[in-house]
Every structure is written in structure tokens, then in C-alpha cells.
Design an enzyme around this catalytic site. Structure first.
Site, mmCIF file in Angstrom:
data_model
loop_
_atom_site.group_PDB
_atom_site.id
_atom_site.type_symbol
_atom_site.label_atom_id
_atom_site.label_comp_id
_atom_site.label_asym_id
_atom_site.label_seq_id
_atom_site.Cartn_x
_atom_site.Cartn_y
_atom_site.Cartn_z
ATOM 1 N N HIS A 63 0.767 -14.365 -13.329
ATOM 2 C CA HIS A 63 0.194 -14.865 -14.590
ATOM 3 C C HIS A 63 -0.451 -13.727 -15.368
ATOM 4 O O HIS A 63 -1.089 -12.829 -14.816
ATOM 5 C CB HIS A 63 -0.775 -16.024 -14.338
ATOM 6 C CG HIS A 63 -2.123 -15.660 -13.771
ATOM 7 N ND1 HIS A 63 -3.175 -15.272 -14.571
ATOM 8 C CD2 HIS A 63 -2.602 -15.678 -12.502
ATOM 9 C CE1 HIS A 63 -4.251 -15.061 -13.819
ATOM 10 N NE2 HIS A 63 -3.929 -15.286 -12.558
ATOM 11 N N GLU A 204 -2.567 -19.857 -16.417
ATOM 12 C CA GLU A 204 -2.845 -20.118 -15.001
ATOM 13 C C GLU A 204 -4.311 -20.428 -14.779
ATOM 14 O O GLU A 204 -4.661 -21.288 -13.959
ATOM 15 C CB GLU A 204 -2.422 -18.908 -14.160
ATOM 16 C CG GLU A 204 -2.455 -19.137 -12.645
ATOM 17 C CD GLU A 204 -3.797 -18.828 -11.995
ATOM 18 O OE1 GLU A 204 -3.951 -19.130 -10.795
ATOM 19 O OE2 GLU A 204 -4.700 -18.275 -12.682
#
Length: 348
Positions: A63, A204
Site C-alpha cells: 500500500h 489501506e
């Protein structure tokens, strides 16, 4: 470690959850000549691709967002109240610098009530996010020309070396972004035996939102997520609380609060590390989760695992990683890609 300047640029580029434009643009420029295909999906994930042999697909995820804030209110004196984007320990905000990303970047500082005028009760109380405000030194009118409600705010801190360690803000998860970039560059040199999707995911830190979209779209056969984990090797840590230690190698995830990685992928990663003399350590993370959970449950399910970079002082502006652990992560991923097709993933 190669390309320290690249890691510094990756850490510095802002990328609050939902506002990943600038870090994504940097990654696109960095990888445009090193991958076979590149695209951005509707969610904002950056999907890069190396064509391999056969039809099976390996998904690698890291992420690219960072914990951050959002402008909630500007009072009559120009002080800004904010909402958190991701998990914060309020006491780590004291005396920190931030950057507000409006029509232009505006620096600010986290302010709170001076200790000199606190009551005895206030001094003993743990701080909360509501105790802090952002001071830019500008009036409400001056701010109004550049800042709007909903603008993202990121933290400001330069990278420094400390022995063989690197210290910076947002190493969670920019160190993993760096690892995935290095891998995708290496795969250009020799065709991988499997189709490899390197995906830099969004959001995320606010619920693993981007990874689920990307994984459902790609429908991989295998998946390995790359993230940071806690290096709880500091004063006060009890032996039973141990998670990972700096300098002892890349971590292979066995458990976190969101996922139990596929035992077949765990066994494969361990065997690859041992076979190629790559230092590794087992990770059992008792709190927190990663994109691994979203990837594992995508579509009809994926044979999913994860590797992690041990990190001290996580979710602060002084996150620290060890160069040897980072190198071990790159090597483990490269060998895993090369050897994946030769491994049996049947249940025994």
C-alpha cells in the site's frame, strides 16, 4: 541497499488515504520503462505487470498511502481542527510539523495547551486528538485562499541514517513500496516464469479498501503482500510480547488480527529463504492487519501469504528499519517469483 535517494523521495511524496495522486505519479515515472504494462484502476490503485510464462497469476501488493489527517474546521483565528485518516497515538503528535495540501502546500505545526497553564489533573491525563490543533501562522482569510475543508494533511520529517538503520516518517508502508519497486525493476532483466502483477494499493490505512478491489479484478492464483510489522525489541518488552527484531531478517507472517496466511504459502516462503540463505524471522502480530486479508478473500480465494519489514516506532514520524532486513525482503521476493512454479501447493 541501493537507491537510497529513491527511498527518500518515496517517503517524502505525500499520499494521504484517498489522496495518493503524488506518490502514484512518482511511482509511475519511476517504473514506466521497467514494466510491460501499467494502469490505474477506478479506485486509484497503480497496477503494474510483467508478462511471464503460462496462465497463472501472482499478485504482489504494497500500500502506498500513509496515515494522515483531513481539514475539518478553520476557526476565526485561523487555527485548524482535523480528522485522522488512519490510526494515531495522540501523544506522538506533540510538537510535530505537518503540511496541508490545498491549492498549494502550506506548512503547519501541531499545537496544544501549554503545560504552564494546565491544571494538575490536565497534566496527568493522556492527550486525545481533540487536544490538538494546527497553527500555520496565517489568518483565516489568508488560509481561505488556499485551504478548503476536506484537504489532506501529511506529516513532515526528513530521512536520516542511524548506523545501518534508516529513520523517517511513513516508512509504513513506503519501505515496502520501495521493495516492490526494486523487485519489478529486477524482473525486467529476465522473464519471470509466472505472470506478475505488482500493485501499489490505496486506502489501506482506513480499512484495506484498495486491495480488495485490485485483487477481485486480477483474480490471482497466488498473492504475497508486503508491509511493515512491529519490531518490539525495545526496553520494557517482555519475551512473550516479542514480534520481530531489527537486523534479524525479513519477517514471514504467520498471523495477525486480520488474517491467518495460507500455510502452504508460509511453508513455501520459509523454504525459499532457507534454500537461498536469506535471513528471516517468524511474525505473529497480535494487533493490526494488512492488505493480506483482503487479498486472501478476493474472488474464490487466493493462496496468500505476506512478508513484513520489521519497524520500530511504527505510526510515528521516527519509524526505523534496518538495511539488511530490506535487502532480505527484496531477495526473498525475487527468489519466490523464480521458484513459485516449481513448488507444489497441494494440501497434504
Amino acid at each position: 541497499m541501493a537507491e537510497i535517494d529513491l527511498l527518500q523521495a518515496i517517503c517524502k511524496a505525500p499520499g494521504a488515504p484517498g489522496f495518493e495522486q503524488r506518490i502514484r505519479a512518482l511511482l509511475m515515472e519511476t517504473l514506466e520503462k521497467d514494466v510491460d504494462e501499467m494502469r490505474i484502476d477506478a479506485m486509484g490503485n497503480l497496477i503494474t505487470f510483467h508478462k511471464g510464462q503460462g496462465h497463472q497469476k501472482l499478485l504482489l501488493t504494497a500500500h502506498m498511502d500513509e496515515i494522515a489527517f483531513m481539514v475539518q474546521h478553520i476557526d476565526d483565528e485561523g487555527f485548524i481542527r482535523f480528522l485522522p485518516l488512519g490510526g494515531f497515538d495522540p501523544k506522538t503528535l506533540t510538537a510535530q510539523r505537518v503540511i496541508i495540501h490545498g491549492k498549494k502546500d502550506i506548512p503547519g505545526v501541531m499545537g496544544s495547551k501549554p503545560v504552564h497553564v494546565m491544571s494538575a489533573e490536565e497534566r496527568m491525563k493522556a492527550p486525545s486528538l481533540k487536544d490538538f490543533y494546527i497553527d500555520t501562522g496565517l489568518s483565516k482569510q489568508e488560509l481561505g485562499e488556499a485551504v478548503q475543508l476536506g484537504d489532506p494533511i501529511t506529516r513532515e520529517r526528513e530521512m536520516i541514517r542511524m548506523g545501518k538503520c534508516l529513520n523517517c516518517k511513513s516508512l509504513d508502508n513506503r519501505i515496502s513500496v520501495y521493495v516492490l519497486v526494486q523487485l519489478m525493476k529486477r524482473l525486467k532483466e529476465r522473464q519471470a516464469p509466472i505472470n506478475v502483477y505488482g500493485v501499489f494499493t490505496v486506502q489501506e490505512e482506513v480499512g484495506r479498501r484498495g486491495a480488495s478491489i485490485a485483487a477481485n479484478s486480477i483474480a490471482p492464483d497466488f498473492a504475497i503482500n508486503i508491509d511493515t510489522t512491529i519490531a518490539y525489541d525495545v526496553p520494557g518488552a517482555q519475551a512473550y510480547e516479542f514480534i520481530t527484531k531489527l537486523g534479524q531478517g525479513v519477517a514471514i507472517k504467520l498471523f495477525d488480527s486480520s488474517v491467518i496466511p495460507d500455510s502452504r504459502m508460509v511453508a513455501f516462503l520459509k523454504s525459499v529463504a532457507d534454500k537461498n540463505n536469506i535471513s528471516w524471522q517468524a511474525e505473529l502480530l497480535t494487533g493490526g492487519g494488512t492488505d493480506t486479508a483482503s487479498v486472501q478473500r478476493a474472488g474464490n480465494g487466493t493462496i496468500a501469504g505476506a512478508i513484513s519489514i520489521p519497524t520500530r516506532h511504527i505510526h510515528q514520524v521516527i519509524e526505523m528499519v534496518h538495511e539488511d532486513d530490506v535487502d532480505a525482503a527484496v531477495h526473498l521476493l525475487e527468489f519466490a517469483v523464480r521458484e513459485l512454479n516449481d513448488h507444489s501447493f497441494k494440501f497434504h
